[in-house]
Structure formats: structure tokens, C-alpha cells
Design a protein around this motif. Structure first.
Motif, PDB file in Angstrom:
ATOM      1  N   HIS A  44       0.832  -1.209   0.000  1.00 49.37           N
ATOM      2  CA  HIS A  44       0.000   0.000   0.000  1.00 49.37           C
ATOM      3  C   HIS A  44       0.868   1.262   0.000  1.00 49.37           C
ATOM      4  O   HIS A  44       1.648   1.494   0.928  1.00 49.37           O
ATOM      5  N   THR A  45       0.719   2.067  -1.053  1.00 41.45           N
ATOM      6  CA  THR A  45       1.541   3.265  -1.233  1.00 41.45           C
ATOM      7  C   THR A  45       0.726   4.353  -1.928  1.00 41.45           C
ATOM      8  O   THR A  45       0.004   4.071  -2.884  1.00 41.45           O
ATOM      9  N   PHE A  46       0.855   5.587  -1.466  1.00 40.06           N
ATOM     10  CA  PHE A  46       0.375   6.746  -2.206  1.00 40.06           C
ATOM     11  C   PHE A  46       1.594   7.470  -2.769  1.00 40.06           C
ATOM     12  O   PHE A  46       2.530   7.795  -2.016  1.00 40.06           O
ATOM     13  N   THR A  47       1.605   7.719  -4.073  1.00 38.84           N
ATOM     14  CA  THR A  47       2.700   8.475  -4.674  1.00 38.84           C
ATOM     15  C   THR A  47       2.189   9.841  -5.107  1.00 38.84           C
ATOM     16  O   THR A  47       1.082   9.970  -5.629  1.00 38.84           O
ATOM     17  N   LEU A  48       3.029  10.858  -4.881  1.00 35.32           N
ATOM     18  CA  LEU A  48       2.689  12.240  -5.187  1.00 35.32           C
ATOM     19  C   LEU A  48       3.577  12.706  -6.332  1.00 35.32           C
ATOM     20  O   LEU A  48       4.793  12.841  -6.168  1.00 35.32           O
ATOM     21  N   GLY A  49       2.975  12.940  -7.507  1.00 32.96           N
ATOM     22  CA  GLY A  49       3.738  13.358  -8.675  1.00 32.96           C
ATOM     23  C   GLY A  49       4.061  14.842  -8.666  1.00 32.96           C
ATOM     24  O   GLY A  49       3.725  15.576  -7.740  1.00 32.96           O
ATOM     25  N   ARG A  50       4.704  15.294  -9.748  1.00 36.35           N
ATOM     26  CA  ARG A  50       5.129  16.695  -9.826  1.00 36.35           C
ATOM     27  C   ARG A  50       3.939  17.647  -9.859  1.00 36.35           C
ATOM     28  O   ARG A  50       4.079  18.819  -9.507  1.00 36.35           O
ATOM     29  N   GLU A  62       0.918  11.210   8.602  1.00 33.38           N
ATOM     30  CA  GLU A  62       0.982  10.403   9.829  1.00 33.38           C
ATOM     31  C   GLU A  62      -0.215   9.452   9.901  1.00 33.38           C
ATOM     32  O   GLU A  62      -0.082   8.291  10.313  1.00 33.38           O
ATOM     33  N   TYR A  63      -1.376   9.942   9.488  1.00 34.00           N
ATOM     34  CA  TYR A  63      -2.576   9.093   9.490  1.00 34.00           C
ATOM     35  C   TYR A  63      -2.386   7.931   8.525  1.00 34.00           C
ATOM     36  O   TYR A  63      -2.675   6.771   8.867  1.00 34.00           O
ATOM     37  N   TYR A  64      -1.923   8.232   7.322  1.00 39.30           N
ATOM     38  CA  TYR A  64      -1.731   7.163   6.337  1.00 39.30           C
ATOM     39  C   TYR A  64      -0.724   6.143   6.833  1.00 39.30           C
ATOM     40  O   TYR A  64      -0.930   4.923   6.693  1.00 39.30           O
ATOM     41  N   GLU A  65       0.368   6.622   7.374  1.00 42.26           N
ATOM     42  CA  GLU A  65       1.402   5.693   7.841  1.00 42.26           C
ATOM     43  C   GLU A  65       0.888   4.819   8.979  1.00 42.26           C
ATOM     44  O   GLU A  65       1.254   3.639   9.081  1.00 42.26           O
ATOM     45  N   ALA A  66      -0.009   5.368   9.807  1.00 44.15           N
ATOM     46  CA  ALA A  66      -0.626   4.563  10.864  1.00 44.15           C
ATOM     47  C   ALA A  66      -1.522   3.474  10.298  1.00 44.15           C
ATOM     48  O   ALA A  66      -1.753   2.443  10.940  1.00 44.15           O
ATOM     49  N   GLN A  67      -2.034   3.703   9.076  1.00 37.72           N
ATOM     50  CA  GLN A  67      -2.852   2.692   8.395  1.00 37.72           C
ATOM     51  C   GLN A  67      -2.000   1.722   7.565  1.00 37.72           C
ATOM     52  O   GLN A  67      -2.546   0.880   6.842  1.00 37.72           O
ATOM     53  N   GLY A  68      -0.678   1.869   7.641  1.00 32.57           N
ATOM     54  CA  GLY A  68       0.210   0.986   6.889  1.00 32.57           C
ATOM     55  C   GLY A  68       0.392   1.392   5.443  1.00 32.57           C
ATOM     56  O   GLY A  68       0.731   0.558   4.595  1.00 32.57           O
ATOM     57  N   ILE A  69       0.173   2.687   5.155  1.00 34.40           N
ATOM     58  CA  ILE A  69       0.290   3.186   3.789  1.00 34.40           C
ATOM     59  C   ILE A  69       1.484   4.125   3.711  1.00 34.40           C
ATOM     60  O   ILE A  69       1.541   5.134   4.416  1.00 34.40           O
ATOM     61  N   GLN A  70       2.445   3.800   2.848  1.00 35.61           N
ATOM     62  CA  GLN A  70       3.595   4.676   2.653  1.00 35.61           C
ATOM     63  C   GLN A  70       3.199   5.843   1.742  1.00 35.61           C
ATOM     64  O   GLN A  70       2.437   5.662   0.785  1.00 35.61           O
TER      65      GLN A  70
END
Length: 223
Positions: A44-50, A62-70
């Protein structure tokens, strides 16, 4: 006829494959490797483009990382998107010199690869102007975001990043962001459209076949 090597990598952390892509770009530029097509899944990953806009991340990192999402800021075009298990990610690392370095045409070619692969499963994929990606009606099934690297040794662009095709993806993760910054339309998956789990190996085979057709290149296995 040009060649491209296909690598099926399984489930791989995002940063690991980003580093691999950079290494392959360098090798292709220096004439040490053929074009590459990396096929894989990510945790599980969210990527942020240009083109990322902060408001399209609906919660804190911090919320995403607590849900196991990088959450990773990267150098492709586009806004925020999701990667996760059950989604087929393709990273074509292609030298576009012999294809006229047509960046716009390359994006249309990637869309065509996915459209042809979906047709094998009786899914009618298509385009939806002005957006990049592949759609089924008003819902998006595949996102595309790429980077065009200027060759230092070879003249022309060498691509990296690529596409994310929702095969058996858990679509609930898209509810945590505004996917690609598009609020008006939703997302779908092959599983949702067909009402069954889809064999990832079969999808990869169709992607390889349609890449051969669209680019006119021959697929090979990595040396």
C-alpha cells in the motif's frame, strides 16, 4: 527489430523499484541494456507526482502511515495515486529515439497497450479527454504517469514510471485521496467489472503481447 526484456518482480516495495528504474535508465543510456518492462505489485503506497496538490491528500501523512500506507513524493508527472496489492504496475523503461521522441504519442501508446489487453477479457476500455489513462465509461481503470529522461550518451528520451492497472485492487483505498486530482469520476477494477478474481499472470501475458503489437518490438526474458 528492437527488443524489450520483461521482468516479473512480484510484490516489491516502492522505493526499491524506483531505484531499479533509475539504474536501468542509466544502463540503457550507456548502451549496456535493452529496453525493459518491469511488471509488479506494490504494498500500500500513495505516490505524489510533480503536479501534486495538497488538498488531494485527504488526511495527514501520519494518518496514512498509521494505516500501513507509505506516502512518497516522486518525479513523475501527475497528481496523487494509489498503488497496492492486486494492482498491476508496469514500468516501461524505453528509449524513444527510434520512435521520434514523441512524448504525447508515447502516452497514447501506453493507453493503447492497456486497452488491447482489456479487450482480451471482454472489457471495453477507452480514453476520456482531457485526461490521461484508461477508462471504462466514466470510471477509471488504469492511471498513467511517466517521466521522460534526456539521454546523456544516447540522443532522445528514456522513459520511466508508467501505468497502474486495477486488476483485483481493493478500491476502498482510493477513498482516502482524490485520485489523480479528479473529483467528478470514480475508479473501477477488472474484478469489479467481471465479478470475479482475475488471474494476474494472464493479465501480464496480455500486457506483454499488446506491448509487442503497439511498439512493434519483440519481448524477451531478462538475461
Amino acid at each position: 527489430m528492437s527488443m524489450f526484456q520483461v521482468q516479473r518482480l512480484g510484490l516489491v516495495p516502492y522505493m526499491e523499484t524506483w531505484d531499479k528504474q533509475k539504474e536501468w535508465v542509466r544502463k540503457i543510456d550507456q548502451g549496456q541494456a535493452e529496453n525493459q518492462l518491469l511488471l509488479l505489485e506494490h504494498p500500500h503506497t500513495f505516490t505524489l507526482g510533480r503536479g501534486f496538490h495538497q488538498e488531494n491528500l485527504l488526511f495527514s501523512k501520519e494518518y496514512y502511515e498509521a494505516q500501513g500506507i507509505q506516502v512518497v513524493e516522486i518525479d513523475r508527472g501527475g497528481d496523487v495515486t494509489y498503488h497496492g496489492p492486486g494492482q498491476l504496475v508496469g514500468y516501461p523503461i524505453f528509449h524513444l529515439g527510434e520512435r521520434g521522441n514523441d512524448s504525447h504519442g508515447y502516452l497514447r501508446d501506453l493507453e493503447e497497450v492497456i486497452i488491447r489487453a482489456l479487450k482480451h477479457f471482454d472489457i471495453q476500455g477507452g480514453r476520456k479527454a482531457p485526461y490521461t489513462g484508461v477508462w471504462v465509461g466514466d470510471v477509471k481503470i488504469a492511471a498513467i504517469g511517466v517521466k521522460f529522461n534526456r539521454g546523456r550518451q544516447k540522443r532522445g528520451y528514456i522513459t520511466n514510471h508508467g501505468f497502474a492497472l486495477n486488476v483485483n485492487t481493493d478500491l476502498r483505498y482510493f477513498n482516502l485521496i482524490v485520485p489523480c486530482g479528479i473529483q467528478e469520476y470514480g475508479v473501477t477494477s477488472m474484478k469489479e467489472l467481471l465479478g470475479r478474481e482475475v488471474d494476474m499472470e494472464e493479465v501480464m501475458e496480455q500486457i506483454v503481447k499488446s506491448t509487442e503489437e503497439v511498439f512493434g518490438w519483440k519481448a524477451g526474458q531478462p538475461v
